[in-house]
Design an enzyme around this catalytic site. Structure first.
Site, PDB file in Angstrom:
ATOM      1  N   GLU A  36     -22.687  24.983  62.866  1.00  0.00           N
ATOM      2  CA  GLU A  36     -21.719  23.995  63.368  1.00  0.00           C
ATOM      3  C   GLU A  36     -21.346  24.288  64.819  1.00  0.00           C
ATOM      4  O   GLU A  36     -21.295  23.368  65.661  1.00  0.00           O
ATOM      5  CB  GLU A  36     -20.473  24.028  62.487  1.00  0.00           C
ATOM      6  CG  GLU A  36     -19.331  23.155  62.980  1.00  0.00           C
ATOM      7  CD  GLU A  36     -18.002  23.581  62.385  1.00  0.00           C
ATOM      8  OE1 GLU A  36     -16.970  23.281  63.013  1.00  0.00           O
ATOM      9  OE2 GLU A  36     -17.993  24.222  61.318  1.00  0.00           O
ATOM     10  N   ASP A  40     -22.286  21.763  67.820  1.00  0.00           N
ATOM     11  CA  ASP A  40     -21.231  21.213  68.667  1.00  0.00           C
ATOM     12  C   ASP A  40     -21.613  21.325  70.144  1.00  0.00           C
ATOM     13  O   ASP A  40     -21.420  20.381  70.924  1.00  0.00           O
ATOM     14  CB  ASP A  40     -19.923  21.953  68.392  1.00  0.00           C
ATOM     15  CG  ASP A  40     -18.794  21.512  69.308  1.00  0.00           C
ATOM     16  OD1 ASP A  40     -18.329  20.370  69.185  1.00  0.00           O
ATOM     17  OD2 ASP A  40     -18.394  22.316  70.167  1.00  0.00           O
ATOM     18  N   ASP A 109     -18.101  18.451  60.348  1.00  0.00           N
ATOM     19  CA  ASP A 109     -18.660  19.787  60.554  1.00  0.00           C
ATOM     20  C   ASP A 109     -20.108  19.850  60.089  1.00  0.00           C
ATOM     21  O   ASP A 109     -20.952  20.503  60.725  1.00  0.00           O
ATOM     22  CB  ASP A 109     -17.839  20.829  59.792  1.00  0.00           C
ATOM     23  CG  ASP A 109     -16.446  21.032  60.377  1.00  0.00           C
ATOM     24  OD1 ASP A 109     -16.204  20.553  61.492  1.00  0.00           O
ATOM     25  OD2 ASP A 109     -15.613  21.671  59.701  1.00  0.00           O
ATOM     26  N   GLU A 112     -22.484  18.315  62.659  1.00  0.00           N
ATOM     27  CA  GLU A 112     -22.715  19.251  63.759  1.00  0.00           C
ATOM     28  C   GLU A 112     -23.642  20.385  63.325  1.00  0.00           C
ATOM     29  O   GLU A 112     -24.511  20.823  64.093  1.00  0.00           O
ATOM     30  CB  GLU A 112     -21.382  19.816  64.255  1.00  0.00           C
ATOM     31  CG  GLU A 112     -20.539  18.790  64.990  1.00  0.00           C
ATOM     32  CD  GLU A 112     -19.219  19.359  65.483  1.00  0.00           C
ATOM     33  OE1 GLU A 112     -18.685  18.823  66.466  1.00  0.00           O
ATOM     34  OE2 GLU A 112     -18.722  20.335  64.883  1.00  0.00           O
TER      35      GLU A 112
END
Length: 220
Positions: A36, A40, A109, A112
């Site tokens: 994650e 991101d 989440d 990502e």
């Protein structure tokens, strides 16, 4: 999802919420949290590059506002729902009982984490393709949706970039009891009233007034 993983263990990890580790007996790093974090960063890079190329004359502030729309948890969760991603998450019983498969933060989440997994599995090109195919193309519709656009920030940035005086917001009219107020707000730039907005809160009315001003300035 169009991408096919060479290393399917990466996809498996991207779907593994930390609550599931109580079943698997794995350490914290086996969850999707590390992916994650990576995803991101990859998402931020690709979206920023997209906006940098698409809007060569826009200022940093406006590009930042646009970016916030495309990387928001709200949008990522909607994309997860398009994939029915919640049905594939690895959760423990407690997390599932409390609605984890539909929880926005968990869904965002996971998206990502999948981006991070694609990046590790195939490199930046397929990660970019995934992001463009599922995320960046949505910008135009997001900008047309007043609930997802911060009109006040966009108007403020425009005024600052050109050295204009304002924007200034004024309550023109207020009516109704305390529990059911209705506001009419105006916005002034360089001593000219450019927009009016109405709403059940001052904030909503100001956003609508800013939206009208942006339309008059041909900014949206």
């Amino acid at each position: 999802m169009d991408y096919k993983f060479e290393n399917k263990k990466l996809l498996y990890q991207a779907l593994k919420h930390r609550s599931y580790l109580a079943y698997s007996g794995e350490c914290r790093t086996a969850s999707n949290e590390r992916l994650e974090l990576l995803g991101d960063s990859v998402l931020g890079l690709v979206v920023t590059e997209f906006l940098f190329d698409k809007f060569p004359k826009e200022t940093e502030g406006i590009l930042t506002n646009y970016k916030s729309l495309l990387v928001s948890g709200r949008l990522l969760a909607e994309i997860a729902k398009d994939f029915d991603l919640g049905g594939f998450l690895l959760l423990n019983d407690s997390e599932e009982r409390t609605g984890g498969r539909k929880r926005r933060s968990l869904l965002a989440d996971a998206v990502e984490a999948i981006i991070g997994a694609i990046y590790l599995d195939g490199g930046l090109p397929p990660a970019k393709e995934f992001i463009h195919h599922n995320i960046t193309w949505r910008l135009d519709s997001l900008l047309k949706n007043g609930q997802l656009r911060n009109n006040k920030s966009l108007l403020q940035e425009h005024c600052q970039s050109l050295g204009l005086c304002g924007p200034f917001y004024k309550i023109e009219h207020e009516e109704g009891p305390d529990h059911k107020k209705h506001f009419t707000v105006s916005v002034t730039v360089d001593k000219k009233k450019l927009g009016y907005g109405e709403g059940t809160s001052k904030k909503r009315a100001e956003q609508k007034a800013a939206s009208e001003a942006l339309q008059r300035l041909d900014l949206i």
